[in-house]
Design an enzyme around this catalytic site. Structure first.
Site, mmCIF file in Angstrom:
data_model
loop_
_atom_site.group_PDB
_atom_site.id
_atom_site.type_symbol
_atom_site.label_atom_id
_atom_site.label_comp_id
_atom_site.label_asym_id
_atom_site.label_seq_id
_atom_site.Cartn_x
_atom_site.Cartn_y
_atom_site.Cartn_z
ATOM 1 N N LYS A 258 0.862 -1.187 0.000
ATOM 2 C CA LYS A 258 0.000 0.000 0.000
ATOM 3 C C LYS A 258 0.898 1.235 0.000
ATOM 4 C CE LYS A 258 -1.635 2.720 3.003
ATOM 5 N NZ LYS A 258 -1.466 3.956 2.208
ATOM 6 N N GLU B 72 10.723 1.198 9.710
ATOM 7 C CA GLU B 72 11.651 2.321 9.519
ATOM 8 C C GLU B 72 10.865 3.576 9.869
ATOM 9 O OE1 GLU B 72 14.730 1.817 8.773
ATOM 10 O OE2 GLU B 72 14.805 -0.112 7.738
ATOM 11 N N LEU B 73 11.165 4.166 11.052
ATOM 12 C CA LEU B 73 10.300 5.238 11.571
ATOM 13 C C LEU B 73 11.043 6.571 11.605
ATOM 14 C CD1 LEU B 73 8.721 2.986 14.351
ATOM 15 C CD2 LEU B 73 7.954 3.303 12.003
ATOM 16 N N CYS C 264 13.700 11.141 6.516
ATOM 17 C CA CYS C 264 13.910 10.708 7.907
ATOM 18 C C CYS C 264 15.365 10.823 8.339
ATOM 19 C CB CYS C 264 13.399 9.290 8.117
ATOM 20 S SG CYS C 264 14.154 8.111 7.000
ATOM 21 N N GLU D 38 10.962 15.982 14.732
ATOM 22 C CA GLU D 38 11.451 15.768 13.371
ATOM 23 C C GLU D 38 10.853 16.891 12.515
ATOM 24 O OE1 GLU D 38 10.328 11.952 11.730
ATOM 25 O OE2 GLU D 38 12.164 11.898 10.551
ATOM 26 N N ALA E 156 1.717 5.365 -0.269
ATOM 27 C CA ALA E 156 1.047 6.545 0.291
ATOM 28 C C ALA E 156 0.043 7.079 -0.729
ATOM 29 C CB ALA E 156 2.075 7.609 0.627
HETATM 30 P P1 ADP Z 1 3.805 10.620 7.047
HETATM 31 O O1 ADP Z 1 3.664 11.606 8.144
HETATM 32 O O2 ADP Z 1 5.166 10.474 6.499
HETATM 33 O O3 ADP Z 1 2.733 10.698 5.989
HETATM 34 P P2 ADP Z 1 2.459 8.307 8.044
HETATM 35 O O4 ADP Z 1 2.986 7.328 9.027
HETATM 36 O O5 ADP Z 1 1.220 9.044 8.377
HETATM 37 O O6 ADP Z 1 3.677 9.252 7.770
HETATM 38 O O7 ADP Z 1 2.227 7.620 6.634
HETATM 39 C C1 ADP Z 1 3.050 6.607 6.121
HETATM 40 C C2 ADP Z 1 2.182 5.543 5.488
HETATM 41 O O8 ADP Z 1 1.344 4.990 6.495
HETATM 42 C C3 ADP Z 1 1.259 6.049 4.392
HETATM 43 O O9 ADP Z 1 1.157 5.061 3.378
HETATM 44 C C4 ADP Z 1 -0.071 6.194 5.115
HETATM 45 O O10 ADP Z 1 -1.189 6.070 4.269
HETATM 46 C C5 ADP Z 1 -0.006 5.016 6.061
HETATM 47 N N1 ADP Z 1 -0.875 5.116 7.248
HETATM 48 C C6 ADP Z 1 -1.247 6.216 7.926
HETATM 49 N N2 ADP Z 1 -2.042 5.886 8.973
HETATM 50 C C7 ADP Z 1 -2.182 4.532 8.963
HETATM 51 C C8 ADP Z 1 -2.878 3.578 9.774
HETATM 52 N N3 ADP Z 1 -3.583 3.943 10.820
HETATM 53 N N4 ADP Z 1 -2.767 2.265 9.436
HETATM 54 C C9 ADP Z 1 -2.030 1.888 8.368
HETATM 55 N N5 ADP Z 1 -1.363 2.732 7.582
HETATM 56 C C10 ADP Z 1 -1.431 4.040 7.856
#
Ligand code: ADP
Length: 458
Positions: A154, A229-230, A263, A360, A156
């Site tokens: 999946k 990877e956070l 990141c 960040e 973004a």
């Molecule tokens: P960013 O702030 O970099 O957008 P996110 O962690 O919100 O970071 O998003 C990274 C990915 O995680 C994207 O593909 C987003 O759609 C997905 N995402 C966001 N919220 C959720 C969730 N609750 N469960 C699964 N995936 C999610």
């Protein structure tokens, strides 16, 4: 459908499907159904398919780069750089697929043999962010497929067009349905469906720490293997014996990459007091020379941020730091172009207790801190819940070793601002990461170790 907008001007770049729950379930079913046959293909068959994918995409780099520019906002030179970086993983894992060696262990019983093999963990699901719309996909997919796993990805929803284009080229290369699948829609719903499904044996996620923690909690029910990877809060340390010109160049290119939305972006710049002013002047001169503009052009430019929330967050952090005593020697506000462009900003007199020190930033902001001693700057660098990467510039060999040993990070980069390539293990410690991506370590995340005892041989 989901609209994909160009962050440089808000125009519609394209649309992708908003998959329903039934469609996501069907994609999970296909990913799981394809696993038994795929896991039994020969390594060289998987390698050949990855190589074919590499060749097809390599022949069409400009089309990918333009699309990445439109949906992400990065400039063409950065898009080409990301494509080479991302294709590096496909090439690397096409080779590494053939080298997932096990071992034999000297036996503990006279009539027995001990064999250790490595097997693919099973069907995998992966969730990726928008900041590297190409490399994030190839890094995860190539590693999974090389190991013999099938993968449902999946991307973004901000940048799914590059991902779907990569899927289209994978199909043309002969990578079958089920082996590599893609869904887009409601991230929360999709996240729940894949983490709840006991047949999915691993999640590979790159994104925010908050969502990573949520997914880790959701995976507890079915005890999936995880690669995460956070977030990061990278220190960039400049000692007084450093080559200041090289350090300034490395800092500026590492920081302005993807407008700071990375990141591993330097997030806290520590400069030794005696060279502070000379270093800030050099950084300022370099940053001032770089234009801010939309990315579809030949020169390097600082592009827009990804969305309104991103620019609001950066603006608030900078305003707050200035109210608390930091000074902007450059920028300090949204860019005159308007829209999602933020002016590259250099802040001095930043203090450790300001929120910007522990957040960040994800924008083109250089917060500069002074330090006096090595021990002090190591302690301040380590004073973070994150531990992804740390950069330092020094010519002292002993100090280089001490930094490598004492900095709490998965990656320590000395005298360079450049981190990534397919052959090295990318990842962090503390609340930044579990697991590694890239190198021979990366594929280990997609296999489990099986021990077989063959007794009764006498
Ligand atoms: P960013 O702030 O970099 O957008 P996110 O962690 O919100 O970071 O998003 C990274 C990915 O995680 C994207 O593909 C987003 O759609 C997905 N995402 C966001 N919220 C959720 C969730 N609750 N469960 C699964 N995936 C999610």
């Amino acid at each position: 459908m989901i609209d994909v907008l160009n962050p440089a001007d808000g125009t519609l770049v394209g649309q992708v499907e908003h998959h329903s729950e039934a469609q996501v379930r069907a994609a999970i079913d296909r990913t799981c159904a394809a696993f038994p046959a795929w896991s039994r293909t020969l390594a060289r068959e998987r390698s050949a398919l990855l190589r074919a994918w590499f060749d097809l995409v390599s022949a069409d780099k400009t089309a990918f780069a333009e699309l990445m520019c439109r949906e992400n906002g990065k400039c063409m030179s950065e898009a080409f750089g990301e494509i080479d970086y991302g294709l590096g993983f496909v090439e690397w894992y096409a080779e590494e697929a053939k080298r997932v060696y096990g071992d034999t262990i000297p036996t503990h019983a006279k009539d027995a043999a001990v064999i250790v093999t490595k097997e693919p963990v099973g069907p995998v699901a992966s969730i990726t962010p928008w900041n590297f719309p190409f490399m994030m996909i190839t890094r995860k997919v190539a590693t999974a497929l090389a190991a013999g796993c099938t993968i449902l990805l999946k991307p973004a929803e901000e940048t799914p067009l590059t991902a779907y284009k990569l899927l289209e080229y994978a199909r043309r290369a002969g990578i079958p349905e089920g082996v590599f699948e893609m869904v887009t829609g409601d991230p929360v719903q999709i996240g729940k469906l894949i983490t709840d499904d006991p047949r999915i044996r691993k999640i590979s996620f790159t994104g925010s720490t908050a969502v990573g923690k949520l997914l880790a909690a959701q995976c507890a029910g079915t005890l999936k293997k995880m690669t995460m990877e956070l977030g990061g809060n990278a220190p960039f340390i400049v000692f007084d014996d450093a080559d200041l010109d090289e350090a300034a160049k490395a800092l500026v290119s590492a920081k302005l990459r993807n407008s700071g939305q990375v990141c591993i972006s330097p997030n806290r710049v520590y400069v030794q007091a005696s060279i502070h002013d000379a270093f800030v002047q050099r950084v300022k001169a370099l940053v001032e020379a770089i234009p801010v503009d939309q990315g579809l052009q030949d020169r390097f430019v600082v592009g827009p941020l990804i969305n309104r929330a991103a620019i609001d967050k950066v603006g608030k952090l900078v305003d707050d730091s200035r109210e608390r005593g930091a000074k902007a020697v450059l920028g300090g506000h949204a860019h005159a172009k308007g829209g999602l462009f933020y002016a590259p900003t250099i802040l001095v007199d930043v203090a450790d207790d300001m929120p910007i020190a522990s957040t960040e930033i994800f924008g083109p902001v250089f917060p500069i801190y002074r330090f006096s001693t090595e021990a002090e700057v190591i302690a301040r660098s380590n004073d973070s819940e994150y531990g992804l990467v740390a950069y330092a510039f020094t010519r002292d060999l002993g100090r280089s070793f001490r930094l490598s040993r004492n900095i709490e990070a998965g990656m320590v980069i000395l005298n360079s601002g450049s981190v990534g390539t397919a052959s090295v293990p990318f990842g962090g410690v503390k609340q930044s990461d579990y697991g590694r991506e890239g190198s021979h370590h990366g594929i280990e995340e997609y296999v489990h170790v099986k021990y077989t005892l063959m007794a009764g041989l006498a």
